[in-house]
Design a protein around this motif. Structure first.
Motif, mmCIF file in Angstrom:
data_model
loop_
_atom_site.group_PDB
_atom_site.id
_atom_site.type_symbol
_atom_site.label_atom_id
_atom_site.label_comp_id
_atom_site.label_asym_id
_atom_site.label_seq_id
_atom_site.Cartn_x
_atom_site.Cartn_y
_atom_site.Cartn_z
ATOM 1 N N TYR A 1 11.152 2.356 13.835
ATOM 2 C CA TYR A 1 9.766 2.005 13.488
ATOM 3 C C TYR A 1 9.365 2.640 12.165
ATOM 4 O O TYR A 1 8.719 1.999 11.331
ATOM 5 N N ILE A 2 9.751 3.882 11.955
ATOM 6 C CA ILE A 2 9.410 4.559 10.701
ATOM 7 C C ILE A 2 10.077 3.855 9.522
ATOM 8 O O ILE A 2 9.458 3.646 8.477
ATOM 9 N N TRP B 1 6.101 5.319 5.433
ATOM 10 C CA TRP B 1 5.317 6.416 5.991
ATOM 11 C C TRP B 1 4.715 5.961 7.313
ATOM 12 O O TRP B 1 4.389 4.795 7.486
ATOM 13 N N VAL B 2 4.542 6.900 8.232
ATOM 14 C CA VAL B 2 3.943 6.595 9.527
ATOM 15 C C VAL B 2 2.936 7.684 9.884
ATOM 16 O O VAL B 2 3.179 8.875 9.643
ATOM 17 N N LEU C 1 1.416 9.134 13.164
ATOM 18 C CA LEU C 1 1.564 9.190 14.617
ATOM 19 C C LEU C 1 0.398 10.004 15.165
ATOM 20 O O LEU C 1 0.230 11.175 14.806
ATOM 21 N N SER D 1 -6.784 -0.074 9.179
ATOM 22 C CA SER D 1 -5.347 -0.364 9.161
ATOM 23 C C SER D 1 -4.907 -1.026 7.861
ATOM 24 O O SER D 1 -3.803 -0.752 7.357
ATOM 25 N N VAL E 1 1.688 2.710 4.741
ATOM 26 C CA VAL E 1 1.638 3.565 5.927
ATOM 27 C C VAL E 1 1.437 2.705 7.173
ATOM 28 O O VAL E 1 0.518 1.889 7.233
ATOM 29 N N LYS E 2 2.301 2.912 8.177
ATOM 30 C CA LYS E 2 2.153 2.250 9.472
ATOM 31 C C LYS E 2 1.507 3.217 10.463
ATOM 32 O O LYS E 2 1.641 4.442 10.325
ATOM 33 N N LEU E 3 0.833 2.657 11.467
ATOM 34 C CA LEU E 3 0.156 3.462 12.480
ATOM 35 C C LEU E 3 0.913 3.383 13.803
ATOM 36 O O LEU E 3 1.474 2.348 14.147
ATOM 37 N N LEU E 4 0.892 4.489 14.547
ATOM 38 C CA LEU E 4 1.550 4.532 15.850
ATOM 39 C C LEU E 4 0.755 5.479 16.736
ATOM 40 O O LEU E 4 0.695 6.682 16.487
ATOM 41 N N TYR F 1 -1.619 -2.060 15.822
ATOM 42 C CA TYR F 1 -0.588 -1.034 15.863
ATOM 43 C C TYR F 1 -0.146 -0.773 17.310
ATOM 44 O O TYR F 1 -0.931 -0.929 18.252
ATOM 45 N N LYS G 1 12.069 9.356 7.071
ATOM 46 C CA LYS G 1 12.187 8.866 8.448
ATOM 47 C C LYS G 1 11.952 9.903 9.531
ATOM 48 O O LYS G 1 11.844 9.558 10.689
#
Length: 231
Positions: free
Chosen positions: A27-28, A32-33, A35, A57, A65-68, A106, A147
């Protein structure tokens, strides 16, 4: 495993999420993530926070940047699905109403056995659920494009909601620092001058590295280490 903090490595765990099973490293990917955990479904502060995450978002996506999210509630129940309806209904309450509505896009990790929140340093030591089990704090880790390494970590108690404008600001700061040998001073905002991060860098080296120039601050110590530049 001790609680994770800045500079520590995120374990490559396989997790159950609202988007299905996934491995954290997959997923990463190369980006960038963020969490982040929340104490529980159908709780007032969490509803405002997850609504804000959905509303912001696109701003995070613009920065790569992704969100988790992470929750201790069971993924097999209808709790998440019903609660997400409340979150999406509240999004206008955070002042970001989208013309066609805004959805929670997300994924949210399920952690019903409270194993992940311990491994990821997301336990609130002062809060328990109705069965006496530990619940997550309002923890937030920014994971870099390598990662696995935590670049920044916020840890709030359950009683205090996060400030997402500050999260955006620190993401911008991390991006700036990763591209240049600079740091961001107190209350820095994007577009403002930054500081040359190495106090031991000579002025000759600084001139070569920052040909656009810099301004030195005259201090009583006469040490020429507080230098501002624009990059």
């Amino acid at each position: 495993m001790p609680g994770l903090t800045i500079g520590d490595t995120i374990p490559d765990l396989e997790v159950e999420t609202t988007h299905g099973k996934m491995r954290l490293y997959d997923y990463i990917g190369d980006g960038w993530v963020i969490l982040f955990s929340h104490p529980g479904d159908f709780s007032p502060v969490c509803t405002t926070e997850l609504a804000a995450m959905a509303a912001y978002s696109d701003k995070f996506a613009e920065r790569g940047v992704k969100l988790l999210g992470l929750s201790c509630d069971d993924m097999n129940s209808n709790s998440h699905k019903e609660w997400i309806k409340d979150i999406e209904a509240y999004i206008c309450g955070v002042g970001v109403c989208m013309q066609n509505g805004q959805k929670v896009k997300y994924p949210i990790i399920a952690d019903p056995n409270r194993e992940l929140i311990k491994k990821l340093n997301m336990v609130d030591p002062d809060e328990k659920d109705s069965q006496g089990n530990p619940v997550p704090s309002r923890a937030l880790h920014v994971i870099g494009p390598d990662k696995k390494v935590i670049k920044l970590s916020f840890l709030y108690p359950a009683s205090t909601g996060r400030n997402l404008d500050e999260v955006l600001r620190v993401v911008d700061s991390l991006h700036k620092a990763s591209k240049h040998k600079v740091a961001t001073p107190v209350n820095w905002k994007p577009g403002e001058p930054v500081v040359i991060s190495s106090p031991n860098m000579s002025n000759e080296e600084a001139k070569q590295m920052f040909p656009q120039g810099y301004d030195s601050t005259d201090l009583p110590s006469k040490k020429d280490y507080l230098r501002f530049t624009n990059v």
